[in-house]
Design a protein around this motif. Sequence first.
Motif, PDB file in Angstrom:
ATOM      1  N   ARG A  42       1.590   1.686  -9.442  1.00 16.59           N
ATOM      2  CA  ARG A  42       0.632   0.696  -9.934  1.00 16.59           C
ATOM      3  C   ARG A  42       1.313  -0.298 -10.871  1.00 16.59           C
ATOM      4  O   ARG A  42       1.112  -1.524 -10.768  1.00 16.59           O
ATOM      5  CB  ARG A  42      -0.504   1.416 -10.649  1.00 16.59           C
ATOM      6  CG  ARG A  42      -1.556   0.515 -11.250  1.00 16.59           C
ATOM      7  CD  ARG A  42      -2.393  -0.155 -10.194  1.00 16.59           C
ATOM      8  NE  ARG A  42      -3.204   0.816  -9.498  1.00 16.59           N
ATOM      9  CZ  ARG A  42      -3.690   0.624  -8.272  1.00 16.59           C
ATOM     10  NH1 ARG A  42      -3.417  -0.474  -7.616  1.00 16.59           N
ATOM     11  NH2 ARG A  42      -4.434   1.541  -7.688  1.00 16.59           N
ATOM     12  N   THR A  86       0.865  -1.180   0.000  1.00 17.36           N
ATOM     13  CA  THR A  86       0.000   0.000   0.000  1.00 17.36           C
ATOM     14  C   THR A  86       0.901   1.229   0.000  1.00 17.36           C
ATOM     15  O   THR A  86       1.796   1.349   0.857  1.00 17.36           O
ATOM     16  CB  THR A  86      -0.914   0.023   1.237  1.00 17.36           C
ATOM     17  OG1 THR A  86      -1.831  -1.080   1.153  1.00 17.36           O
ATOM     18  CG2 THR A  86      -1.710   1.314   1.307  1.00 17.36           C
ATOM     19  N   ARG A 124      -7.816  10.034  -9.656  1.00 20.39           N
ATOM     20  CA  ARG A 124      -8.510   8.746  -9.548  1.00 20.39           C
ATOM     21  C   ARG A 124      -8.829   8.162 -10.922  1.00 20.39           C
ATOM     22  O   ARG A 124      -8.679   6.962 -11.143  1.00 20.39           O
ATOM     23  CB  ARG A 124      -9.808   8.909  -8.751  1.00 20.39           C
ATOM     24  CG  ARG A 124      -9.639   9.258  -7.292  1.00 20.39           C
ATOM     25  CD  ARG A 124     -10.987   9.185  -6.575  1.00 20.39           C
ATOM     26  NE  ARG A 124     -10.934   9.822  -5.264  1.00 20.39           N
ATOM     27  CZ  ARG A 124     -11.347  11.058  -5.014  1.00 20.39           C
ATOM     28  NH1 ARG A 124     -11.837  11.800  -6.006  1.00 20.39           N
ATOM     29  NH2 ARG A 124     -11.284  11.565  -3.798  1.00 20.39           N
ATOM     30  N   TYR A 148      -4.533   6.364  -9.075  1.00 24.52           N
ATOM     31  CA  TYR A 148      -4.824   6.445  -7.646  1.00 24.52           C
ATOM     32  C   TYR A 148      -6.172   5.803  -7.313  1.00 24.52           C
ATOM     33  O   TYR A 148      -7.182   6.039  -7.989  1.00 24.52           O
ATOM     34  CB  TYR A 148      -4.800   7.901  -7.180  1.00 24.52           C
ATOM     35  CG  TYR A 148      -3.397   8.445  -7.116  1.00 24.52           C
ATOM     36  CD1 TYR A 148      -2.619   8.267  -5.975  1.00 24.52           C
ATOM     37  CD2 TYR A 148      -2.821   9.089  -8.208  1.00 24.52           C
ATOM     38  CE1 TYR A 148      -1.316   8.725  -5.915  1.00 24.52           C
ATOM     39  CE2 TYR A 148      -1.518   9.557  -8.160  1.00 24.52           C
ATOM     40  CZ  TYR A 148      -0.774   9.369  -7.007  1.00 24.52           C
ATOM     41  OH  TYR A 148       0.524   9.810  -6.955  1.00 24.52           O
ATOM     42  N   ASP A 149      -6.182   4.988  -6.259  1.00 21.36           N
ATOM     43  CA  ASP A 149      -7.419   4.390  -5.765  1.00 21.36           C
ATOM     44  C   ASP A 149      -8.221   5.377  -4.927  1.00 21.36           C
ATOM     45  O   ASP A 149      -9.450   5.387  -4.963  1.00 21.36           O
ATOM     46  CB  ASP A 149      -7.106   3.160  -4.905  1.00 21.36           C
ATOM     47  CG  ASP A 149      -6.437   2.059  -5.695  1.00 21.36           C
ATOM     48  OD1 ASP A 149      -7.073   1.506  -6.602  1.00 21.36           O
ATOM     49  OD2 ASP A 149      -5.260   1.748  -5.414  1.00 21.36           O
ATOM     50  N   GLU A 150      -7.516   6.184  -4.150  1.00 16.72           N
ATOM     51  CA  GLU A 150      -8.161   7.164  -3.279  1.00 16.72           C
ATOM     52  C   GLU A 150      -7.262   8.381  -3.174  1.00 16.72           C
ATOM     53  O   GLU A 150      -6.042   8.286  -3.291  1.00 16.72           O
ATOM     54  CB  GLU A 150      -8.407   6.567  -1.892  1.00 16.72           C
ATOM     55  CG  GLU A 150      -9.209   7.450  -0.954  1.00 16.72           C
ATOM     56  CD  GLU A 150     -10.552   7.844  -1.557  1.00 16.72           C
ATOM     57  OE1 GLU A 150     -10.643   8.987  -2.050  1.00 16.72           O
ATOM     58  OE2 GLU A 150     -11.476   7.010  -1.560  1.00 16.72           O
ATOM     59  N   ILE A 169       0.105   1.990   5.767  1.00 21.10           N
ATOM     60  CA  ILE A 169       0.872   2.090   4.518  1.00 21.10           C
ATOM     61  C   ILE A 169       2.208   1.370   4.652  1.00 21.10           C
ATOM     62  O   ILE A 169       2.792   1.297   5.734  1.00 21.10           O
ATOM     63  CB  ILE A 169       1.108   3.556   4.107  1.00 21.10           C
ATOM     64  CG1 ILE A 169       1.919   4.307   5.170  1.00 21.10           C
ATOM     65  CG2 ILE A 169      -0.212   4.263   3.848  1.00 21.10           C
ATOM     66  CD1 ILE A 169       2.348   5.713   4.739  1.00 21.10           C
ATOM     67  N   ALA A 208      -0.681  -2.761  -4.488  1.00 17.60           N
ATOM     68  CA  ALA A 208      -2.069  -3.208  -4.380  1.00 17.60           C
ATOM     69  C   ALA A 208      -3.021  -2.038  -4.208  1.00 17.60           C
ATOM     70  O   ALA A 208      -4.179  -2.098  -4.654  1.00 17.60           O
ATOM     71  CB  ALA A 208      -2.216  -4.173  -3.200  1.00 17.60           C
ATOM     72  N   ARG A 209      -2.564  -0.987  -3.541  1.00 21.90           N
ATOM     73  CA  ARG A 209      -3.414   0.187  -3.295  1.00 21.90           C
ATOM     74  C   ARG A 209      -2.527   1.421  -3.309  1.00 21.90           C
ATOM     75  O   ARG A 209      -1.452   1.432  -2.686  1.00 21.90           O
ATOM     76  CB  ARG A 209      -4.137   0.051  -1.954  1.00 21.90           C
ATOM     77  CG  ARG A 209      -5.107   1.197  -1.636  1.00 21.90           C
ATOM     78  CD  ARG A 209      -5.999   0.839  -0.443  1.00 21.90           C
ATOM     79  NE  ARG A 209      -6.828   1.950  -0.002  1.00 21.90           N
ATOM     80  CZ  ARG A 209      -7.933   2.369  -0.597  1.00 21.90           C
ATOM     81  NH1 ARG A 209      -8.355   1.756  -1.685  1.00 21.90           N
ATOM     82  NH2 ARG A 209      -8.648   3.387  -0.117  1.00 21.90           N
ATOM     83  N   VAL A 210      -2.966   2.446  -4.040  1.00 19.44           N
ATOM     84  CA  VAL A 210      -2.196   3.684  -4.158  1.00 19.44           C
ATOM     85  C   VAL A 210      -3.096   4.850  -3.749  1.00 19.44           C
ATOM     86  O   VAL A 210      -4.169   5.050  -4.320  1.00 19.44           O
ATOM     87  CB  VAL A 210      -1.675   3.897  -5.590  1.00 19.44           C
ATOM     88  CG1 VAL A 210      -0.786   5.139  -5.638  1.00 19.44           C
ATOM     89  CG2 VAL A 210      -0.918   2.676  -6.087  1.00 19.44           C
ATOM     90  N   VAL A 211      -2.647   5.599  -2.755  1.00 27.63           N
ATOM     91  CA  VAL A 211      -3.400   6.730  -2.225  1.00 27.63           C
ATOM     92  C   VAL A 211      -2.549   7.983  -2.397  1.00 27.63           C
ATOM     93  O   VAL A 211      -1.329   7.950  -2.201  1.00 27.63           O
ATOM     94  CB  VAL A 211      -3.747   6.519  -0.740  1.00 27.63           C
ATOM     95  CG1 VAL A 211      -4.448   7.739  -0.155  1.00 27.63           C
ATOM     96  CG2 VAL A 211      -4.629   5.270  -0.580  1.00 27.63           C
ATOM     97  N   VAL A 231      -6.652   4.683   4.478  1.00 22.26           N
ATOM     98  CA  VAL A 231      -5.802   3.487   4.598  1.00 22.26           C
ATOM     99  C   VAL A 231      -5.942   2.932   6.013  1.00 22.26           C
ATOM    100  O   VAL A 231      -5.012   3.023   6.827  1.00 22.26           O
ATOM    101  CB  VAL A 231      -4.326   3.799   4.264  1.00 22.26           C
ATOM    102  CG1 VAL A 231      -4.133   3.983   2.773  1.00 22.26           C
ATOM    103  CG2 VAL A 231      -3.837   5.054   4.991  1.00 22.26           C
TER     104      VAL A 231
END
Length: 346
Positions: free
Chosen positions: A171, A152, A192, A197-199, A220, A176-179, A216
């Motif tokens: 990515r 993350t 987004r 970006y996921d969030e 992270i 797995a997750r990008v903020v 998150v």
Amino acid sequence: MTAEPPLTTREIRLVRAPEHLPRPEHFALVETPLPSPGPGQVTVRNRYFLVFPGLRTLIGRAPEGVPLPPVHVGDALFGPAVGEVVAVGPGCELRPGDEVTHLLGWREHALLPEAECAPLGSALPDPVAHLSSGAAAYAALTRLAALRPGDTVLVTGAAGAVGSLAGQVARLLGAARVVGSTRSPHKAARLRSDLGYDEVVVTGAAPFAEQLAAAVPDGIDVLLDTVGGEQLTAAVGAARRGARFALVGALSGQLSSDPGDDGARAPAEIDTFRVITLGVTLRGFSSADLGEAADEWNKQFGDWLRSGAIVFPHVRIPGIDRAPWALQELFEGRHIGTVVVEPLPG
């Protein structure tokens, strides 16, 4: 056919020392003689030059550890540029028509040693892409933070020159997750929809630490920080065990207009107990960290651009006379991605 260089050229100079953030009235567009190149020198017609927030730090002083000279009143500004060689002095290997990068932007033509130019090559499909800050994002994620598939990732200042590429790169490297974080709801929507970006946390809407905890809840693994200040403080609070932080920029200081701030400091309160007990690592990025990552990035960036796996967010502003306003717009956060000036459009 390559045009002959003119006898004069124009450049942007600092004419008044700013008390806080520089504004257009602190600069002037000045016509100056353009001598013919001597032995080992070349004249370059600049096609694009980079507008970057680090100029705030350089104007008026040279902070310790910064490998660039200060800009004093009367000096021309400088920075990364892409251009075409239009004249060469004796003993040069470059020839008129060659495209190069160098560090004498903020002028229409540059006279400089051939050794300070680098040929563009064919790795990137668009010359302006050589002015991207993607190499910093790539090196920070792969070398300093050692991003692993499934991580993350938090990127602060996600709409800037580094951040607008960092989310996409994270990515593509398997995050797995990008903020991300940004000051603008409009930019958040673009981050987004198009930029990986996921969030996105919109700063100023509520305390940053609270918004980050909601975005998150499990913490992270990687931070790519271009801001510092309260965002770095909050990231430490959200860190998982073994989190790796790459500190790439200090926009909280460079963009500050508070009395006494000169862009050369960006203090942040760090919970050192948490850093120690969780084994969090914090590493500051410098150009020395690029190493082989720079060539690796250019090849990867070129492949990703051609395949459509990545986009290069940038704005091209025509006319060298617009350059001081472009710098102000950068400070105001009006654009997404990299800001370049085309000094001689057409």
